[in-house]
Design an enzyme around this catalytic site. Structure first.
Site, PDB file in Angstrom:
ATOM      1  N   TRP A  46       0.838  -1.212   0.000  1.00  0.00           N
ATOM      2  CA  TRP A  46       0.000   0.000   0.000  1.00  0.00           C
ATOM      3  C   TRP A  46       0.869   1.256   0.000  1.00  0.00           C
ATOM      4  O   TRP A  46       0.379   2.340  -0.247  1.00  0.00           O
ATOM      5  CB  TRP A  46      -0.936   0.020   1.220  1.00  0.00           C
ATOM      6  CG  TRP A  46      -0.263   0.280   2.567  1.00  0.00           C
ATOM      7  CD1 TRP A  46       0.904  -0.249   3.021  1.00  0.00           C
ATOM      8  CD2 TRP A  46      -0.742   1.153   3.605  1.00  0.00           C
ATOM      9  NE1 TRP A  46       1.185   0.201   4.301  1.00  0.00           N
ATOM     10  CE2 TRP A  46       0.187   1.075   4.686  1.00  0.00           C
ATOM     11  CE3 TRP A  46      -1.850   1.963   3.752  1.00  0.00           C
ATOM     12  CZ2 TRP A  46       0.042   1.779   5.877  1.00  0.00           C
ATOM     13  CZ3 TRP A  46      -1.992   2.666   4.952  1.00  0.00           C
ATOM     14  CH2 TRP A  46      -1.052   2.579   5.988  1.00  0.00           C
ATOM     15  N   ASP A  47       2.154   1.094   0.255  1.00  0.00           N
ATOM     16  CA  ASP A  47       3.078   2.232   0.284  1.00  0.00           C
ATOM     17  C   ASP A  47       2.906   3.090  -0.975  1.00  0.00           C
ATOM     18  O   ASP A  47       2.956   4.309  -0.924  1.00  0.00           O
ATOM     19  CB  ASP A  47       4.542   1.756   0.360  1.00  0.00           C
ATOM     20  CG  ASP A  47       4.809   0.834   1.542  1.00  0.00           C
ATOM     21  OD1 ASP A  47       3.888   0.136   1.968  1.00  0.00           O
ATOM     22  OD2 ASP A  47       5.959   0.811   2.031  1.00  0.00           O
ATOM     23  N   GLU A 104       0.979  -2.609  12.633  1.00  0.00           N
ATOM     24  CA  GLU A 104       1.321  -4.033  12.633  1.00  0.00           C
ATOM     25  C   GLU A 104       1.682  -4.571  14.017  1.00  0.00           C
ATOM     26  O   GLU A 104       2.170  -5.684  14.145  1.00  0.00           O
ATOM     27  CB  GLU A 104       2.451  -4.285  11.629  1.00  0.00           C
ATOM     28  CG  GLU A 104       1.965  -4.027  10.209  1.00  0.00           C
ATOM     29  CD  GLU A 104       3.042  -4.122   9.148  1.00  0.00           C
ATOM     30  OE1 GLU A 104       4.234  -3.984   9.496  1.00  0.00           O
ATOM     31  OE2 GLU A 104       2.690  -4.318   7.966  1.00  0.00           O
ATOM     32  N   LYS A 161       2.751   0.483  16.141  1.00  0.00           N
ATOM     33  CA  LYS A 161       4.010   0.544  15.392  1.00  0.00           C
ATOM     34  C   LYS A 161       4.041   1.805  14.527  1.00  0.00           C
ATOM     35  O   LYS A 161       5.097   2.376  14.261  1.00  0.00           O
ATOM     36  CB  LYS A 161       4.090  -0.695  14.492  1.00  0.00           C
ATOM     37  CG  LYS A 161       5.327  -0.788  13.648  1.00  0.00           C
ATOM     38  CD  LYS A 161       5.248  -2.028  12.765  1.00  0.00           C
ATOM     39  CE  LYS A 161       6.468  -2.144  11.874  1.00  0.00           C
ATOM     40  NZ  LYS A 161       6.249  -3.125  10.798  1.00  0.00           N
TER      41      LYS A 161
HETATM   42  O1  IFM Z   1       3.659  -1.406   4.042  1.00  0.00           O
HETATM   43  C1  IFM Z   1       4.573  -1.312   5.075  1.00  0.00           C
HETATM   44  C2  IFM Z   1       3.837  -1.511   6.369  1.00  0.00           C
HETATM   45  O2  IFM Z   1       2.869  -0.529   6.571  1.00  0.00           O
HETATM   46  C3  IFM Z   1       4.811  -1.493   7.511  1.00  0.00           C
HETATM   47  N1  IFM Z   1       5.804  -2.546   7.329  1.00  0.00           N
HETATM   48  C4  IFM Z   1       6.555  -2.362   6.099  1.00  0.00           C
HETATM   49  C5  IFM Z   1       5.657  -2.321   4.886  1.00  0.00           C
HETATM   50  C6  IFM Z   1       6.503  -2.044   3.644  1.00  0.00           C
HETATM   51  O3  IFM Z   1       7.040  -0.782   3.704  1.00  0.00           O
END
Ligand code: IFM
Length: 730
Positions: A379-380, A510, A616
């Site tokens: 989703w980034d 997360e 997080k």
């Molecule tokens: O998409 C992100 C997630 O929100 C947090 N952990 C890393 C992923 C990749 O950047």
């Protein structure tokens, strides 16, 4: 050091003049860390099709050198088995992992009887500079052989923005203390490069793909077919030495006893003299393996055209011109803090180097700078990076969204295999569209990605007014993702009310997983449903809705669901609740945890973290940022004050979001503090893992921090097409 006069003048004609502004230079001397792996990442050069890490050029395939070199081609991946203790129905069979193709920077140098491929030459960085105005990386190394022969090696390289298949590299060798025979050999005869990198970080992919390299014989220049064993992809590569530029010494194309092709040049080197060698690579597109084999000659001759009859110099100039246009449209100027200015420019530069432009790829979470997170798209792209492109290069934004359109059928297939008869279920992390998340709790269960994609489409549409896109592609994605929510969620009675709930999801944060009614997810799903309703009404009785089998009944159900969407809220504290039972979790006092234990994910079992009220990354706060309409400033402050103290910002995506929220809440100092940390993420290595690749989402988020935070731009789909400045709270 940078040969600007050479760069911008050709045949006595001024082609382009760029003042080399210090504000656009990433100079080695100015970097806080000189750690080799960090430098490999920071000095990568890429163009969305591929990226090249800034390796030690003598590294080769030998464990003597410590590094993580390689060429990463967007979308070129292989599968790896995932081994589960217990493998249940629907778990992904395979992990996808971006391939580490051979390092085009590599050169083998022999001096007298010493050979860099056999003996350990000591390679010291003397100087490095990345000129972000032209995309030229200029480096000087001082190299010492075991028998103390010393020479300087100047390396200039770039990844072309004007021809996305082209990479150029130029070497200059200057002996400082000897007159001897020197031989250079440019032979790339291996893939699956050995790396000496030890990495225990769970976020770094431990698996590697399995490629095969075949030389395409007798082509007049070294040419390859590189294929993957399991994903059955093929790619053609070729490279050419420019003999016209450097007729002395002569450079020869050769075939060795193993039928391997390369270039070599042997000459007698004199102390202080300089000899140049330049090469242009053409790095092909990705094809299904069978096509790559059958049409290899055809693909190869198309690639040849990119590099034949041209030179390093001309290609660099053409590419630099594209960079100029980029800065014209995309630069953000900041007064008063040169460090932040440079970091921000670096971030924009990296975003532009990372974005796929072929509709079949997106932006890997680590850009094209390594295999961290497997080279996967998350989703980034849609929530942290796309806005930058939508505003500054909408043609690229569209291509990124088209990647989602081209994988829509896979998303529908995934929904159906999962047991949902209708709708599309996009993969949380993927390269080819299929789910690649083996840890489904914090992976696949992040269903919010479906609404994130719909949100980004609406944002793109409202900013660009691209009706054609909406009609042909965008609406279909919005509709199919809305259908997903209707399938995954359900109507029920809760707290004495008839509501629509979405249970068993993981929100953006997360450090909690598989929760009921995550606020962010529900509000995004509600928006997704409302978009589907809006456009179904707009396109009512057209072939668009009939092609997609939209019925009034279906839209009525969506209206009810959107209307009745359950959004958990604590009426006493006046805060939006991250999810339904969030307050039943144990409190966590972050200030009592030793700094060495952050990021928590590297030190605690996930289940331990899931039991606590700890974030997080920005979760509910993102809902406040994305949907300011109807939100009061008091509400924003209440949410901020509730969540900020329990957020570790262990994800690099978090701080920029808090910077926006703080700015809107009138907490100026906190906002600037968060922003300055977000913007420095990679150039100052604030997460201590830039060595594994850039944090692409974070770089895009920092841009949002400026635009949506400080500049006060309010643009989101909810506000319609117009960008407004200054937030009005109701
Ligand atoms: O998409 C992100 C997630 O929100 C947090 N952990 C890393 C992923 C990749 O950047």
């Amino acid at each position: 050091m940078v040969k600007l006069s050479q760069l911008f003048y050709a045949g006595g004609t001024v082609l382009m003049r760029i003042e080399q502004s210090p504000e656009f230079q990433i100079h080695l001397q100015n970097l806080r860390s000189k750690e080799p792996l960090f430098l490999e990442t920071i000095y990568n050069v890429g163009n969305g099709h591929f990226g090249v890490r800034d390796s030690n050029p003598l590294q080769g395939n030998n464990l003597d050198y410590i590094g993580s070199p390689g060429l990463f081609i967007n979308g070129f991946f292989d599968y790896n088995d995932v081994s589960y203790g217990e493998k249940y129905t629907g778990y992904p069979e395979n992990d996808q992992i971006i391939n580490r193709v051979f390092d085009p920077r590599y050169i083998r140098i022999k001096v007298a009887d010493e050979d860099s491929a056999i003996d350990h030459f000591t390679v010291d960085n003397i100087d490095k500079n990345l000129d972000m105005q032209t995309g030229l990386l200029h480096e000087m190394f001082s190299i010492t052989t075991p028998e103390n022969r010393n020479f300087n090696l100047v390396v200039e390289s770039f990844s072309s923005l004007s021809k996305l298949n082209v990479y150029g590299i130029r070497y200059s060798i200057i002996p400082t203390n000897f007159d001897e025979d020197v031989e250079i050999i440019k032979l790339h005869n291996y893939v699956n490069q050995a790396t000496h990198q030890q990495n225990e970080d769970v976020r770094v992919s431990q698996s590697i793909g399995e490629m095969q390299l075949d030389f395409i014989p007798d082509n007049g220049q070294p040419s390859y077919l590189i294929t993957t064993f399991r994903s059955q992809q093929g790619i053609i590569l070729t490279f050419q030495a420019n003999e016209n530029v450097a007729p002395d010494p002569k450079i020869d194309y050769f075939k060795d006893e193993n039928n391997q092709y390369g270039y070599r040049s042997k000459y007698h080197a004199k102390k202080g003299s300089e000899k140049n060698f330049e090469f242009l690579f053409a790095i092909g597109d990705i094809h299904p393996l069978v096509n790559a084999r059958v049409y290899a000659d055809q693909y190869l001759s198309a690639l040849d055209n990119y590099i034949r009859g041209t030179s390093f110099q001309s290609e660099l100039m053409a590419s630099a011109q594209v960079w100029q246009t980029f800065w014209l449209h995309s630069d953000v100027k900041i007064d008063g803090d040169p460090q932040i200015q440079l970091c921000l420019r670096f971030n924009l530069f990296e975003l532009n180097q990372s974005a796929g432009r072929d509709e079949n790829t997106s932006i890997p979470a680590k850009g094209l700078t390594g295999n961290g997170y497997g080279g996967h798209f998350f989703w980034d792209t849609e929530m942290f990076m796309l806005a930058f492109f939508t505003y500054t290069q909408p043609q690229i934004a569209k291509k990124l969204l088209m990647f989602r359109y081209h994988t829509l059928n896979i998303a529908k297939q995934q929904a159906s295999e999962f047991g949902l008869p209708k709708g599309a279920m996009y993969a949380w992390r993927t390269i080819n569209g299929y789910e690649s998340s083996s840890y489904w709790l914090a992976g696949m269960a992040q269903f919010h990605i479906n609404a994130d994609i719909a949100f980004a489409i609406e944002q793109y549409y409202t900013i660009t007014g691209d009706d054609d896109f909406l009609k042909k592609y965008g609406f279909e994605i919005i509709l199919e993702t809305a259908r997903f929510w209707m399938q995954y969620g359900n109507f029920t009675e809760l707290d004495g009310k008839h509501v629509f709930v979405i249970n068993k999801v993981t929100g953006p944060d997360e450090y909690s997983a598989l929760v009921d009614n995550n606020y962010y997810t529900n509000v995004m799903a509600q928006f997704n449903l409302r978009l589907a309703i809006k456009y179904a009404e707009k396109f009512k009785a057209t072939d668009i809705t009939s092609r997609l089998n939209v019925s009034d009944k279906e839209i009525d159900r969506m209206k009810q669901a959107a209307e009745l969407m359950y959004l958990p809220y604590d009426k006493e504290k006046n805060v939006k609740l991250q999810f339904q039972d969030f307050e039943q979790l144990l409190p966590m006092h972050l200030d009592q945890i030793d700094q060495s234990l952050f990021p928590l994910l590297l030190h605690y079992h996930p289940l331990m973290l899931y039991r606590y009220q700890v974030n997080k990354q920005a979760d509910t706060i993102m809902a406040d940022i994305l949907f300011p309409k109807g939100n009061t400033k008091e509400q924003l402050i209440a949410d901020y004050d509730f969540y900020e103290p329990i957020t570790t910002h262990d994800s690099s995506l978090s701080k920029a979001m808090y910077a926006i929220a703080a700015s809107r809440a009138g907490k100026k100092e906190q906002s600037y503090d968060f922003f300055s940390q977000a913007v420095k993420t990679d150039l100052l290595d604030l997460h201590h893992n830039t060595q594994n690749g850039i944090h692409a989402g974070s770089l895009g988020a920092a841009w949002q921090g400026v635009v949506y935070g400080f500049a006060g731009v309010v643009n989101n789909a909810e506000h319609g097409a117009k960008v407004t400045f200054g937030l009005e709270f109701n």
